[in-house]
Design a protein around this motif. Structure first.
Motif, short mmCIF file in Angstrom:
data_model
loop_
_atom_site.label_atom_id
_atom_site.label_comp_id
_atom_site.label_asym_id
_atom_site.label_seq_id
_atom_site.Cartn_x
_atom_site.Cartn_y
_atom_site.Cartn_z
N GLN A 494 0.81 -1.21 0.00
CA GLN A 494 0.00 0.00 0.00
C GLN A 494 0.85 1.26 0.00
O GLN A 494 0.39 2.33 -0.44
CB GLN A 494 -0.92 0.01 1.23
CG GLN A 494 -2.00 -1.06 1.23
CD GLN A 494 -2.81 -1.06 2.52
OE1 GLN A 494 -2.25 -0.89 3.60
NE2 GLN A 494 -4.11 -1.26 2.40
N ALA A 495 2.07 1.17 0.51
CA ALA A 495 2.89 2.37 0.66
C ALA A 495 3.29 2.95 -0.70
O ALA A 495 3.34 4.18 -0.87
CB ALA A 495 4.13 2.05 1.49
N VAL A 496 3.58 2.09 -1.68
CA VAL A 496 4.03 2.59 -2.99
C VAL A 496 2.93 3.41 -3.67
O VAL A 496 3.16 4.58 -4.04
CB VAL A 496 4.51 1.43 -3.86
CG1 VAL A 496 4.84 1.92 -5.27
CG2 VAL A 496 5.74 0.77 -3.24
N PRO A 497 1.72 2.87 -3.92
CA PRO A 497 0.71 3.72 -4.57
C PRO A 497 0.30 4.90 -3.70
O PRO A 497 -0.02 5.96 -4.23
CB PRO A 497 -0.47 2.76 -4.78
CG PRO A 497 -0.26 1.64 -3.83
CD PRO A 497 1.21 1.50 -3.69
N LEU A 498 0.33 4.75 -2.37
CA LEU A 498 -0.03 5.88 -1.51
C LEU A 498 0.95 7.03 -1.66
O LEU A 498 0.55 8.21 -1.76
CB LEU A 498 -0.09 5.40 -0.06
CG LEU A 498 -0.56 6.43 0.98
CD1 LEU A 498 -2.02 6.81 0.72
CD2 LEU A 498 -0.42 5.86 2.38
N SER A 499 2.26 6.74 -1.71
CA SER A 499 3.26 7.80 -1.86
C SER A 499 3.15 8.48 -3.23
O SER A 499 3.27 9.70 -3.34
CB SER A 499 4.66 7.22 -1.67
OG SER A 499 4.93 6.25 -2.68
#
Length: 596
Positions: A494-499
């Motif tokens: 989730q961290a990659v698309p969120l960033s």
């Protein structure tokens, strides 16, 4: 706990003795406890007491039935006397003297004797007075009313020869007898008529001579008080001697009236250590037998209480002995073994130091633990070395990925500076910012705590500051930055698309939401709502202009935001009224624990 069979163990260096195993000791303790026998003894004592109580109710019921039979026999005798009188052809003029003769023979038991003609008129009557000992003297008005009701009834002389029923006259219970007869009137003619007699239901002579009560020949059997009970009149005693001084408490009368109200004419219960038995009486009356606890019942209760106390005492003593034995021979050895295991977990050395008097199973368990702890220590040392090596490799991989991404961002920045076209240069700068956000993310993805400990608050602060710096804006300047980030668990997936979503939206706001030197603010919020996370990115700029039908499609930045939102599994809402608000709601996945 599984009980082991009693058999010798063939173990090297272990000497077996009687009661040396845990199973044998537990079996011995169970055999020593007499809980089943104590339970059986208590149940038998209770059944003995209940049987004695049931015998008391049966005794009172037998006394009540005997009283009912005596009442019926007394009424039968009186009815027979009246039928004998009816068989004699009475003359209207001599009927009063015949009635007085009957009163004398019956010792003034009748309240009134009346001869009624076919039309219901009283032809002759005889009523005792107070001097003669009329039993209905205290209820003369009620007796007169009952007599009027009796002669006013249009009875059919073609029906049976006689009828007997119980009537309530004021507070008295009377028996009305009506017998069909033929008498000679004053003209000498034989005409049909009726002989109507009233007498008390309770014969006081039988009460004084204790004819209603059943006296037992056994000395231990208690005596019974007998009463006639109705809802309309006070209870009438059938026994002269009272064994219970105050039997009619509010609780008892309410119980009896409730029984009669629902039509239950038979009941038995106990109140204040007094036994009550209700049976049907004569007519609307009921007979209540009242008895106190007899000597046999008292002894049964005392014996029951003594047995219960003895059983409780034996159980308490045996349970104390069992508890002490179990503590000494089972609990303490197991606690020592458990504390030795805990010490091994804390300090790495397993030295139980257990005495030789322990059960065989515990000694075998101690040896097995000792061998297992040694193997676990060796295996744990190998795992620690492998974990440290794996941790170093993963850190090196993330460090190299971060450095490579930073190199790519630097190359993109250098290439952008050589491009003359502003639009192409801006596109390179956008790609540079996206690569920098991924590089920053990789620096936070594997800190000291491992993959599961992403500090989302610190990451968002650094990412937002980096975007502001890349776009030549300083926080608290013309465009201010406001962050409200809660500790929400974010997985690496989730961290990659969120960033990338935050990078696209904030960059777009800084470049296009505040034209011509306009001041404003950008606000980023991340909250947890139950099992979902809410991401709000809003600005108070000029707003977002959506393309209408037939116009050019939306830009690549918004397309990327929508694509990353789908990858994140989030719902995306864009509101452009006074500024622009991006609202994303996505599920929260609790990351797995780092086993390293």
């Amino acid at each position: 706990m599984r009980l082991l069979p009693l058999h010798p163990f063939k173990a090297v260096g272990l000497k077996t003795r009687l009661f040396d195993t845990v199973g044998s000791r537990v079996m011995a303790l169970i055999v020593c406890t007499s809980v089943p026998l104590a339970t059986v003894a208590g149940v038998l004592a209770w059944h003995t007491y209940l049987a004695t109580s049931d015998n008391s109710f049966e005794r009172t019921k037998a006394d009540a039935v005997s009283a009912r039979h005596e009442i019926a026999a007394d009424l039968g005798r009186a009815q027979g006397a009246l039928e004998t009188l009816a068989q004699i052809t009475l003359h209207e003029e001599i009927a009063p003297r015949a009635f007085q003769l009957v009163q004398s023979v019956s010792q003034q038991h009748y309240c009134s004797l009346e001869l009624v003609d076919r039309a219901g008129k009283i032809v002759a009557s005889s009523r005792g007075n107070e001097k003669d000992g009329n039993p209905c003297q205290s209820n003369l008005l009620a007796l007169a009313s009952a007599s009027r009701d009796a002669v006013s009834e249009k009875e059919s002389f073609a029906e049976g020869d006689g009828a007997t029923e119980v009537v309530i006259a004021g507070s008295a219970l009377l028996v009305r007898s009506s017998i069909r007869l033929d008498y000679v009137d004053r003209t000498g003619s034989s005409v049909p008529g009726r002989l109507i007699a009233f007498r008390p239901l309770v014969n006081q002579e039988l009460v004084s001579t204790a004819q209603y009560a059943h006296v037992s020949s056994e000395p231990d059997v208690g005596s019974t008080d007998l009463w006639l009970f109705t809802e309309q009149t006070p209870p009438v005693a059938l026994t002269a001697r009272r064994n219970v001084t105050s039997p009619w408490s509010r609780e008892v009368t309410d119980r009896l009236r409730a029984d009669l109200k629902v039509g239950r004419r038979a009941d038995h219960f106990e109140a204040n250590n007094v036994y009550y038995t209700l049976i049907p009486g004569y007519g609307p009356t009921s007979i209540v037998a009242v008895s106190v606890r007899s000597a046999a019942e008292t002894r049964a209760l005392q014996l029951f209480l003594a047995r219960v106390m003895l059983i409780v005492l034996i159980l308490v003593v045996e349970l104390l002995l069992v508890a002490l034995a179990a503590q000494r021979y089972l609990v303490e050895p197991l606690e020592k073994l458990a504390s030795s295991v805990s010490e091994w977990r804390r300090h790495g050395s397993f030295q139980p130091d257990l005495p030789l008097s322990l059960p065989l199973e515990i000694r075998q368990m101690e040896r097995a633990f000792s061998r297992a702890t040694k193997r676990l220590d060796r295996h744990e040392a190998r795992l620690q070395r492998a974990t440290k090596q794996q941790d170093l490799l993963i850190r090196e991989i993330h460090h190299r990925v971060k450095n490579n991404l930073q190199i790519v961002a630097s190359l993109l920045n250098l290439q952008a500076n050589r491009i003359k076209l502003p639009e192409a240069r801006e596109e390179f700068h956008l790609v540079r910012d996206r690569v920098r956000s991924l590089a920053t993310l990789h620096r936070y993805l594997y800190p000291e705590g491992g993959l599961s400990s992403l500090d989302i608050r610190a990451f968002m602060e650094e990412l937002a500051s980096q975007i502001f710096t890349a776009n030549n804006h300083a926080n608290k300047g013309r465009i201010s930055l406001s962050l409200d980030i809660h500790d929400v668990p974010i997985t690496p997936d989730q961290a990659v698309p969120l960033s990338l979503i935050v990078t696209e939206i904030v960059t777009n706001a800084l470049r296009y939401a505040f034209p011509e030197g306009r001041a404003g603010s950008v606000r980023i919020q991340l909250h947890r709502v139950d099992e979902t996370a809410l991401l709000l990115i809003e600005d108070d700029g000029v707003g977002l202009a959506f393309p209408s039908e037939g116009e050019k499609r939306e830009g690549i930045g918004l397309q990327l935001v929508r694509g990353f939102a789908r990858q994140l599994g989030a719902t995306l809402d864009i509101i452009s009224e006074q500024g622009t608000v991006y609202r994303l709601v996505f599920p929260v996945h609790v990351p797995r624990r780092n086993l390293a």
